[in-house]
Write a protein that holds these residues in place. Structure first.
Motif, PDB file in Angstrom:
ATOM      1  N   ARG A 291      27.092  45.219 -19.299  1.00 44.16           N
ATOM      2  CA  ARG A 291      27.676  45.301 -19.944  1.00 44.16           C
ATOM      3  C   ARG A 291      26.186  44.357 -20.982  1.00 44.16           C
ATOM      4  O   ARG A 291      25.873  45.196 -21.811  1.00 44.16           O
ATOM      5  N   LEU A 292      25.847  43.534 -19.960  1.00 42.09           N
ATOM      6  CA  LEU A 292      24.417  43.239 -21.238  1.00 42.09           C
ATOM      7  C   LEU A 292      23.290  44.338 -21.348  1.00 42.09           C
ATOM      8  O   LEU A 292      23.120  44.266 -22.829  1.00 42.09           O
ATOM      9  N   LEU A 293      23.521  44.750 -20.563  1.00 40.52           N
ATOM     10  CA  LEU A 293      22.089  46.559 -20.019  1.00 40.52           C
ATOM     11  C   LEU A 293      22.270  47.438 -21.420  1.00 40.52           C
ATOM     12  O   LEU A 293      21.758  47.551 -22.421  1.00 40.52           O
ATOM     13  N   PHE A 294      23.136  47.125 -20.939  1.00 43.99           N
ATOM     14  CA  PHE A 294      23.864  48.469 -21.985  1.00 43.99           C
ATOM     15  C   PHE A 294      24.059  47.607 -23.777  1.00 43.99           C
ATOM     16  O   PHE A 294      23.650  48.558 -24.752  1.00 43.99           O
ATOM     17  N   TYR A 295      24.534  46.108 -23.928  1.00 43.50           N
ATOM     18  CA  TYR A 295      24.746  46.421 -25.345  1.00 43.50           C
ATOM     19  C   TYR A 295      23.120  45.977 -25.831  1.00 43.50           C
ATOM     20  O   TYR A 295      22.567  45.842 -27.137  1.00 43.50           O
ATOM     21  N   LYS A 296      22.228  45.970 -25.002  1.00 41.58           N
ATOM     22  CA  LYS A 296      20.838  45.141 -25.633  1.00 41.58           C
ATOM     23  C   LYS A 296      20.258  46.851 -25.811  1.00 41.58           C
ATOM     24  O   LYS A 296      18.919  47.023 -26.497  1.00 41.58           O
ATOM     25  N   GLY A 297      20.959  47.600 -25.168  1.00 46.05           N
ATOM     26  CA  GLY A 297      20.430  49.431 -25.278  1.00 46.05           C
ATOM     27  C   GLY A 297      20.886  50.065 -26.333  1.00 46.05           C
ATOM     28  O   GLY A 297      20.177  51.446 -27.439  1.00 46.05           O
ATOM     29  N   ILE A 298      22.226  49.236 -27.193  1.00 50.35           N
ATOM     30  CA  ILE A 298      23.037  50.174 -28.343  1.00 50.35           C
ATOM     31  C   ILE A 298      22.029  50.959 -29.596  1.00 50.35           C
ATOM     32  O   ILE A 298      21.676  49.855 -29.970  1.00 50.35           O
ATOM     33  N   ASP A 299      22.308  51.161 -30.259  1.00 46.33           N
ATOM     34  CA  ASP A 299      22.070  51.701 -31.350  1.00 46.33           C
ATOM     35  C   ASP A 299      23.321  51.961 -32.214  1.00 46.33           C
ATOM     36  O   ASP A 299      23.651  52.894 -31.730  1.00 46.33           O
ATOM     37  N   VAL A 300      23.670  51.130 -33.093  1.00 41.88           N
ATOM     38  CA  VAL A 300      24.781  51.188 -34.303  1.00 41.88           C
ATOM     39  C   VAL A 300      24.841  52.438 -34.840  1.00 41.88           C
ATOM     40  O   VAL A 300      25.890  53.132 -35.271  1.00 41.88           O
ATOM     41  N   SER A 301      23.996  52.957 -35.317  1.00 40.01           N
ATOM     42  CA  SER A 301      23.224  54.197 -36.084  1.00 40.01           C
ATOM     43  C   SER A 301      24.105  55.489 -35.712  1.00 40.01           C
ATOM     44  O   SER A 301      24.361  56.629 -36.004  1.00 40.01           O
ATOM     45  N   HIS A 302      24.365  54.922 -34.172  1.00 34.57           N
ATOM     46  CA  HIS A 302      24.549  56.841 -33.332  1.00 34.57           C
ATOM     47  C   HIS A 302      25.770  57.002 -33.458  1.00 34.57           C
ATOM     48  O   HIS A 302      26.784  57.826 -32.956  1.00 34.57           O
ATOM     49  N   PHE A 303      26.899  55.603 -33.954  1.00 37.15           N
ATOM     50  CA  PHE A 303      28.361  55.935 -34.348  1.00 37.15           C
ATOM     51  C   PHE A 303      28.948  56.463 -35.533  1.00 37.15           C
ATOM     52  O   PHE A 303      28.093  55.467 -36.261  1.00 37.15           O
TER      53      PHE A 303
ATOM     54  N   GLU B  97      34.725  54.032 -32.685  1.00 31.05           N
ATOM     55  CA  GLU B  97      33.821  53.846 -31.704  1.00 31.05           C
ATOM     56  C   GLU B  97      32.982  53.676 -31.039  1.00 31.05           C
ATOM     57  O   GLU B  97      33.251  53.656 -29.887  1.00 31.05           O
ATOM     58  N   LEU B  98      32.360  53.004 -31.937  1.00 31.85           N
ATOM     59  CA  LEU B  98      31.520  51.838 -31.205  1.00 31.85           C
ATOM     60  C   LEU B  98      32.364  50.896 -30.785  1.00 31.85           C
ATOM     61  O   LEU B  98      32.201  49.940 -29.357  1.00 31.85           O
ATOM     62  N   GLU B  99      33.291  50.588 -30.862  1.00 34.92           N
ATOM     63  CA  GLU B  99      34.249  49.085 -30.326  1.00 34.92           C
ATOM     64  C   GLU B  99      34.752  50.070 -29.111  1.00 34.92           C
ATOM     65  O   GLU B  99      34.389  49.069 -28.289  1.00 34.92           O
ATOM     66  N   ILE B 100      34.939  50.763 -29.249  1.00 38.29           N
ATOM     67  CA  ILE B 100      35.630  51.505 -27.957  1.00 38.29           C
ATOM     68  C   ILE B 100      34.430  51.670 -26.529  1.00 38.29           C
ATOM     69  O   ILE B 100      35.285  50.787 -25.223  1.00 38.29           O
TER      70      ILE B 100
ATOM     71  N   VAL C   2      33.224  32.865 -18.584  1.00 40.02           N
ATOM     72  CA  VAL C   2      32.139  32.601 -19.363  1.00 40.02           C
ATOM     73  C   VAL C   2      31.814  34.169 -19.575  1.00 40.02           C
ATOM     74  O   VAL C   2      30.577  34.276 -20.880  1.00 40.02           O
ATOM     75  N   PHE C   3      31.432  34.707 -18.503  1.00 37.61           N
ATOM     76  CA  PHE C   3      30.925  36.309 -18.785  1.00 37.61           C
ATOM     77  C   PHE C   3      31.863  36.726 -19.819  1.00 37.61           C
ATOM     78  O   PHE C   3      31.656  36.959 -20.893  1.00 37.61           O
ATOM     79  N   TYR C   4      33.207  36.766 -20.069  1.00 39.42           N
ATOM     80  CA  TYR C   4      33.896  37.113 -21.002  1.00 39.42           C
ATOM     81  C   TYR C   4      33.405  36.768 -21.872  1.00 39.42           C
ATOM     82  O   TYR C   4      34.057  37.407 -23.251  1.00 39.42           O
ATOM     83  N   ASN C   5      34.147  35.270 -22.431  1.00 38.79           N
ATOM     84  CA  ASN C   5      33.568  34.989 -23.412  1.00 38.79           C
ATOM     85  C   ASN C   5      32.244  35.486 -24.109  1.00 38.79           C
ATOM     86  O   ASN C   5      32.061  35.545 -25.416  1.00 38.79           O
ATOM     87  N   HIS C   6      31.112  34.925 -22.718  1.00 36.45           N
ATOM     88  CA  HIS C   6      30.142  35.630 -23.742  1.00 36.45           C
ATOM     89  C   HIS C   6      29.721  37.292 -24.142  1.00 36.45           C
ATOM     90  O   HIS C   6      29.177  37.381 -25.345  1.00 36.45           O
ATOM     91  N   LEU C   7      30.612  38.008 -22.904  1.00 32.58           N
ATOM     92  CA  LEU C   7      30.564  39.692 -23.900  1.00 32.58           C
ATOM     93  C   LEU C   7      31.299  39.205 -25.328  1.00 32.58           C
ATOM     94  O   LEU C   7      31.191  40.487 -26.392  1.00 32.58           O
ATOM     95  N   ALA C   8      32.696  38.748 -25.255  1.00 32.96           N
ATOM     96  CA  ALA C   8      33.074  38.621 -26.955  1.00 32.96           C
ATOM     97  C   ALA C   8      32.950  38.757 -27.584  1.00 32.96           C
ATOM     98  O   ALA C   8      32.136  38.893 -28.810  1.00 32.96           O
ATOM     99  N   ARG C   9      31.658  37.750 -27.652  1.00 33.75           N
ATOM    100  CA  ARG C   9      30.578  37.432 -28.584  1.00 33.75           C
ATOM    101  C   ARG C   9      29.694  38.010 -28.826  1.00 33.75           C
ATOM    102  O   ARG C   9      29.396  38.178 -30.303  1.00 33.75           O
TER     103      ARG C   9
ATOM    104  N   VAL D  35      29.210  40.589 -32.608  1.00 34.82           N
ATOM    105  CA  VAL D  35      27.815  40.514 -33.260  1.00 34.82           C
ATOM    106  C   VAL D  35      27.232  41.777 -33.809  1.00 34.82           C
ATOM    107  O   VAL D  35      26.796  42.993 -35.050  1.00 34.82           O
ATOM    108  N   VAL D  36      27.820  42.848 -32.388  1.00 31.00           N
ATOM    109  CA  VAL D  36      27.625  44.277 -32.447  1.00 31.00           C
ATOM    110  C   VAL D  36      27.937  44.751 -33.791  1.00 31.00           C
ATOM    111  O   VAL D  36      27.338  45.694 -34.657  1.00 31.00           O
ATOM    112  N   LEU D  37      29.315  44.626 -34.178  1.00 25.46           N
ATOM    113  CA  LEU D  37      29.628  45.370 -34.932  1.00 25.46           C
ATOM    114  C   LEU D  37      29.848  44.804 -36.395  1.00 25.46           C
ATOM    115  O   LEU D  37      29.674  45.052 -37.530  1.00 25.46           O
ATOM    116  N   ALA D  38      28.853  42.877 -36.421  1.00 23.06           N
ATOM    117  CA  ALA D  38      28.441  42.815 -37.489  1.00 23.06           C
ATOM    118  C   ALA D  38      27.437  43.823 -37.567  1.00 23.06           C
ATOM    119  O   ALA D  38      27.077  43.674 -39.235  1.00 23.06           O
ATOM    120  N   LEU D  39      26.544  43.766 -37.371  1.00 26.02           N
ATOM    121  CA  LEU D  39      25.407  44.643 -37.173  1.00 26.02           C
ATOM    122  C   LEU D  39      25.596  46.168 -37.803  1.00 26.02           C
ATOM    123  O   LEU D  39      25.119  47.262 -38.615  1.00 26.02           O
TER     124      LEU D  39
END
Length: 147
Positions: free
Chosen positions: A32-44, A49-52, A121-128, A132-136
């Motif tokens: 998930r961290l690697l996925f979030y690092k490379g995500i581009d919100v403009s593609h959604f 769709e982004l949240e899924i 801890v992993f789950y809470n980190h990913l939830a945060r 952030v990505v949804l806000a972006l």
């Protein structure tokens, strides 16, 4: 029935299951961290769709974090049952053996906690990170609509 065989099956079964859960939780966290690092919100096109895409596999981490202590506790209960059974079958009651067996039974609970704490801890980190990505995405949409 050989009580040592049952004891080993419970020990290796519970500890093995918790080890697998720990590995999977860690693997999905890294994925998930690697996925979030490379995500581009403009593609959604839509926020849904982004949240899924963002929440894929994090329920597994949450499930492991919440259930690992129970699996560890189950191992401890089985360990205590086996200890009491062995005591009932024995003619002599050696306090040293009893206390050692009970202490070893508790290792399953400790292992369950060792899996649950990092998974939570992993789950809470990913939830945060998801927040952030949804806000972006919201910021991107406002800029897109302003132009």
């Amino acid at each position: 029935m050989n009580i040592e065989l049952v004891k080993d099956a419970v020990d290796y079964g519970i500890i093995g299951l918790l080890g697998v859960m720990s590995f999977i939780a860690f693997w999905f966290w890294i994925e998930r961290l690697l996925f979030y690092k490379g995500i581009d919100v403009s593609h959604f096109e839509t926020k849904e769709e982004l949240e899924i895409a963002l929440t894929n596999n994090i329920n597994i981490i949450s499930t492991f974090g919440s259930n690992a202590p129970y699996i560890g506790l189950l191992g401890t209960v089985f360990g205590i049952i086996i200890t009491f059974y062995a005591m009932g079958q024995s003619n002599d009651l050696d306090v040293k053996i009893i206390m050692t067996s009970l202490a070893l039974a508790l290792k399953a609970t400790a292992m369950g906690l060792l899996v649950a704490i990092p998974a939570t801890v992993f789950y809470n980190h990913l939830a945060r990170r998801i927040e952030v990505v949804l806000a972006l995405w919201d910021i991107h949409q406002k800029k897109k609509n302003a132009n």
